[in-house]
Design a protein around this motif. Structure first.
Motif, PDB file in Angstrom:
ATOM      1  N   ALA A   1       0.851  -1.193   0.000  1.00  0.00           N
ATOM      2  CA  ALA A   1       0.000   0.000   0.000  1.00  0.00           C
ATOM      3  C   ALA A   1       0.884   1.240   0.000  1.00  0.00           C
ATOM      4  CB  ALA A   1      -0.923   0.014   1.215  1.00  0.00           C
ATOM      5  N   LEU A   2       0.466   2.256  -0.752  1.00  0.00           N
ATOM      6  CA  LEU A   2       1.177   3.528  -0.803  1.00  0.00           C
ATOM      7  C   LEU A   2       0.276   4.652  -0.306  1.00  0.00           C
ATOM      8  CD1 LEU A   2       2.846   3.378  -4.360  1.00  0.00           C
ATOM      9  CD2 LEU A   2       3.737   2.479  -2.202  1.00  0.00           C
ATOM     10  N   LEU A   3       0.879   5.607   0.351  1.00  0.00           N
ATOM     11  CA  LEU A   3       0.216   6.856   0.716  1.00  0.00           C
ATOM     12  C   LEU A   3       1.223   7.964   0.469  1.00  0.00           C
ATOM     13  CD1 LEU A   3      -2.216   8.382   1.840  1.00  0.00           C
ATOM     14  CD2 LEU A   3      -1.310   8.003   4.144  1.00  0.00           C
ATOM     15  N   GLY A   4       1.054   8.662  -0.658  1.00  0.00           N
ATOM     16  CA  GLY A   4       2.075   9.607  -1.071  1.00  0.00           C
ATOM     17  C   GLY A   4       3.361   8.850  -1.395  1.00  0.00           C
TER      18      GLY A   4
ATOM     19  N   LEU B   1      21.393   5.188 -12.982  1.00  0.00           N
ATOM     20  CA  LEU B   1      20.261   5.719 -13.734  1.00  0.00           C
ATOM     21  C   LEU B   1      18.937   5.114 -13.285  1.00  0.00           C
ATOM     22  CD1 LEU B   1      21.820   5.776 -17.325  1.00  0.00           C
ATOM     23  CD2 LEU B   1      21.597   7.670 -15.712  1.00  0.00           C
ATOM     24  N   GLU B   2      18.980   4.268 -12.263  1.00  0.00           N
ATOM     25  CA  GLU B   2      17.753   3.716 -11.692  1.00  0.00           C
ATOM     26  C   GLU B   2      17.184   4.693 -10.670  1.00  0.00           C
ATOM     27  OE1 GLU B   2      18.905  -1.035 -11.973  1.00  0.00           O
ATOM     28  OE2 GLU B   2      19.413   0.120 -10.166  1.00  0.00           O
ATOM     29  N   ALA B   3      15.869   4.871 -10.723  1.00  0.00           N
ATOM     30  CA  ALA B   3      15.224   5.811  -9.800  1.00  0.00           C
ATOM     31  C   ALA B   3      15.409   5.411  -8.348  1.00  0.00           C
ATOM     32  CB  ALA B   3      13.735   5.917 -10.123  1.00  0.00           C
ATOM     33  N   THR B   4      15.712   4.141  -8.107  1.00  0.00           N
ATOM     34  CA  THR B   4      15.985   3.670  -6.753  1.00  0.00           C
ATOM     35  C   THR B   4      17.023   4.546  -6.068  1.00  0.00           C
ATOM     36  OG1 THR B   4      15.647   1.444  -7.626  1.00  0.00           O
ATOM     37  CG2 THR B   4      16.565   1.624  -5.410  1.00  0.00           C
TER      38      THR B   4
ATOM     39  N   ASP C   1      10.218   3.351 -11.348  1.00  0.00           N
ATOM     40  CA  ASP C   1       9.104   2.572 -10.807  1.00  0.00           C
ATOM     41  C   ASP C   1       8.076   3.522 -10.199  1.00  0.00           C
ATOM     42  OD1 ASP C   1       9.629   2.327  -7.496  1.00  0.00           O
ATOM     43  OD2 ASP C   1      11.364   2.841  -8.723  1.00  0.00           O
ATOM     44  N   LYS C   2       6.947   2.992  -9.762  1.00  0.00           N
ATOM     45  CA  LYS C   2       5.848   3.839  -9.290  1.00  0.00           C
ATOM     46  C   LYS C   2       6.222   4.666  -8.061  1.00  0.00           C
ATOM     47  CE  LYS C   2       1.480   2.686  -9.554  1.00  0.00           C
ATOM     48  NZ  LYS C   2       0.835   3.901 -10.113  1.00  0.00           N
TER      49      LYS C   2
ATOM     50  N   ARG D   1       8.281  10.132  -5.896  1.00  0.00           N
ATOM     51  CA  ARG D   1       9.298  10.958  -5.224  1.00  0.00           C
ATOM     52  C   ARG D   1       9.921  11.956  -6.184  1.00  0.00           C
ATOM     53  NH1 ARG D   1      11.611   5.541  -2.396  1.00  0.00           N
ATOM     54  NH2 ARG D   1      10.486   5.700  -0.409  1.00  0.00           N
ATOM     55  N   MET D   2      10.009  11.580  -7.460  1.00  0.00           N
ATOM     56  CA  MET D   2      10.669  12.420  -8.457  1.00  0.00           C
ATOM     57  C   MET D   2       9.692  13.295  -9.235  1.00  0.00           C
ATOM     58  SD  MET D   2      13.123   9.354  -9.862  1.00  0.00           S
ATOM     59  CE  MET D   2      13.848  10.253 -11.228  1.00  0.00           C
TER      60      MET D   2
END
Length: 459
Positions: free
Chosen positions: A56-59, A250-253, A316-317, A322-323
Motif C-alpha cells: 500500500a502507498l500513501l504519497g 540511472l535507476e530511480a531507486t 518505478d511507481k 518521489r521524483m
C-alpha cells in the motif's frame, strides 16, 4: 487459484485505512536445476515458490507484507497488517478489476519443466565432455542447466488485472586448468527467455570448449602490468561495466534519494557523443526481457543516453512519485517476498561509428579486455573495480600476449566521457543482477569500445 473477486476484496482491505494506492502481486514459480561435476550428475534441484506480496502507498510512504496463505482469510489478514500501518483513517474502497492482456513477444516451443531429465542430462554431458577433452590440463569441469517457469499475476487499486508467464533457460560451464599446483578458471553461461529450443542455436559443445579455452589462456598467461592505459573492452559481457558503473546510477531507486551521480542531470552531456545507451525489455526471447514489469506496466525500450546526452531514468511507481515523474515499465523484483523497485532489463551501448579494426590499431600500448568478470560499484559516486577474466596486451596496434590478474578501476562518470571510440559488433551477455529487490536476470552488452585512459590494476 485466487479469483479476481478475492483480489478486489484484498485490495479494498489494504486501502481501508486511507492508502491512496494498493497492489497485490501473486507468484507461482517452478525452478529446476541439474549440476554435473566431472561428468556425473552431482545435484538435482526442483524448487517451487508460491506466495503473495501486498503493498500500500500513501504519497511517498510504502508499507508491504507477504504471505504463503493464499486462502481468502490469509490474504485479508496480510492486507489488514499493511492497512494497520499505512494510516489510521477509515474509508471504503470499491475496487473493480479490468483484465488487460499484453502481447507475448517471447514464444516458447519446448517448456523445460515438461522435458525428460535424461534430455537435460545429455545436454550437460555433451558440454562437460567437450570441456574435459579440450586439454589434458583441464582438471575439473562443472556444468549446470537451470530452467525457470515464473508466473505472475498483478492487480491494483487503479483497476489493473494482468498476468505474465516468463520461462528462461541457462546453461553454464566452469572449467579449471591446472599445472604444477596452479589453477586458473574459465566460464561461459549463455541464457535466453526460451525453453529448450535454445539449444537449436546454442551448442553445448561450444559452451564447454569456451570455458576450457579461457581456463587454458589464463593458465599460460603472465601477470598484467599496472598503471594508466588505453583499454579496448570487447563486446558482450564487456557491457557489465556500463551496467554496474552507470546503469545502476540511472535507476530511480538511487536517483530519487539523491544517492546517484546522475541525479538532476537530465538533458546534460554525461558521456562522449559517440555513446548511446539503451535499456530494452522488449527484445524477443532475450534473457532480461519482460512483457510486463512487476507493477503490471508494459515493458519499454528506453533511450537512457543519446549521443552523450542523458535522456531518461528507469522509474518505478514509488520512486516516480518521489521524483514527480511517470513510471516507465522498469519495476522488478526477485519474488513476492521483495518490494518492487526500478531495475534494468537488457542494457547496452549501441553500435557506434568506428570500425573494430581501427579501434585496435589505434592503440600504441594498452590492454585488450576480451572478457570481463565481476566487480563492485558505489552508485553514489560511480566508483568501480572490475576484474578482467581474459586480457591481452596491445602493442603497436596488435593484440599480443595474454595477461591475467588485470582489473579496471575508475568512476562511471569519467569512463563515460573517456569512451572515445565505439565499434560495430554489438552483442549481449547474460547475468544475474542483485539489488534491493533481489536477484533478477539481466542482459548486458556493447560493441567493442575504446577507453582512452583508465587505471589498470595488476602487478
Amino acid at each position: 487459484m485466487i479469483t479476481r473477486t478475492q483480489l478486489a476484496q484484498t485490495l479494498s482491505c489494504a486501502m481501508s485505512t486511507g492508502a491512496d494506492f494498493a497492489e497485490v502481486f501473486v507468484e507461482y514459480t517452478r525452478a529446476n536445476s541439474i549440476v554435473m561435476r566431472r561428468g556425473k550428475v552431482d545435484e538435482i534441484s526442483d524448487t517451487t515458490i508460491a506466495g503473495v506480496g501486498i503493498r500500500a502507498l500513501l504519497g511517498t510512504r510504502s508499507v508491504s507484507a507477504s504471505t504463503t496463505d493464499t486462502s481468502l482469510s490469509g490474504l485479508l489478514a496480510c492486507a489488514r497488517s499493511v492497512a494497520d500501518v499505512i494510516c489510521d483513517s477509515k474509508v471504503e474502497a470499491n475496487i473493480h478489476l479490468i483484465e488487460r492482456i499484453y502481447p507475448d513477444v517471447h514464444p516458447i516451443k519446448i517448456v523445460p519443466d515438461t522435458a525428460h531429465k535424461e534430455t537435460k542430462v545429455d545436454l550437460l554431458r555433451e558440454c562437460s565432455k567437450a570441456a574435459m577433452e579440450y586439454s589434458s590440463e583441464i582438471s575439473q569441469v562443472t556444468a549446470s542447466l537451470l530452467d525457470v517457469d515464473h508466473n505472475i499475476t498483478i492487480a491494483n487499486s487503479d483497476g489493473l488485472y494482468t498476468s505474465d508467464r516468463q520461462i528462461r533457460t541457462r546453461l553454464a560451464a566452469s572449467a579449471i586448468a591446472s599445472r604444477d599446483g596452479e589453477n586458473q578458471s574459465g566460464f561461459d553461461g549463455p541464457g535466453r527467455r526460451m525453453g529448450l529450443e535454445m539449444f537449436d542455436f546454442i551448442n553445448p559443445t561450444d559452451v564447454g570448449r569456451e570455458a576450457a579455452r579461457m581456463a587454458m589462456v589464463n593458465l599460460n598467461a603472465s601477470y598484467c602490468p599496472a598503471g594508466k592505459m588505453t583499454v579496448a573492452i570487447e563486446n558482450g559481457f564487456g557491457g557489465v561495466i556500463f551496467h554496474e558503473a552507470c546503469g545502476h546510477s540511472l535507476e530511480a531507486t538511487s536517483v530519487a534519494r539523491n544517492m546517484s551521480q546522475m541525479t538532476g542531470k537530465l538533458g546534460q552531456k554525461i558521456a562522449n557523443e559517440k555513446v548511446t545507451a539503451i535499456d530494452d525489455g522488449t527484445i524477443p526471447n532475450a534473457w532480461g526481457s519482460i512483457n510486463i514489469d512487476d507493477e503490471g506496466s508494459p515493458s519499454q525500450r528506453k533511450v537512457l543516453i543519446e549521443n552523450g546526452i542523458l535522456k531518461c531514468y528507469m522509474i518505478d511507481k514509488l520512486n516516480g512519485r518521489r521524483m514527480g515523474m511517470e513510471a516507465n515499465g522498469s519495476s522488478r523484483r526477485q519474488s513476492y517476498e521483495y518490494d518492487p523497485t526500478s531495475r534494468m532489463t537488457n542494457t547496452f551501448i549501441e553500435n557506434g561509428p568506428d570500425k573494430n579494426e581501427d579501434i585496435i590499431s589505434s592503440i600504441e600500448y594498452g590492454l585488450y579486455a576480451k572478457k570481463m568478470g565481476g566487480g563492485s560499484v558505489n552508485p553514489i559516486d560511480g566508483s568501480f573495480n572490475f576484474a578482467v577474466s581474459e586480457g591481452y596486451i596491445i602493442r603497436e596496434g596488435k593484440i599480443c600476449e595474454a595477461v591475467r590478474g588485470a582489473s579496471l578501476i575508475g568512476k562511471g562518470s569519467e569512463i563515460l566521457m573517456d569512451i572515445d571510440m565505439v565499434g560495430q559488433n554489438l552483442a549481449r551477455g547474460q547475468g544475474m543482477c542483485g539489488s534491493s529487490s533481489g536477484s533478477i536476470p539481466t542482459d548486458v552488452g556493447q560493441p567493442l569500445i575504446r577507453v582512452k585512459q583508465i587505471t589498470v590494476g595488476g602487478r
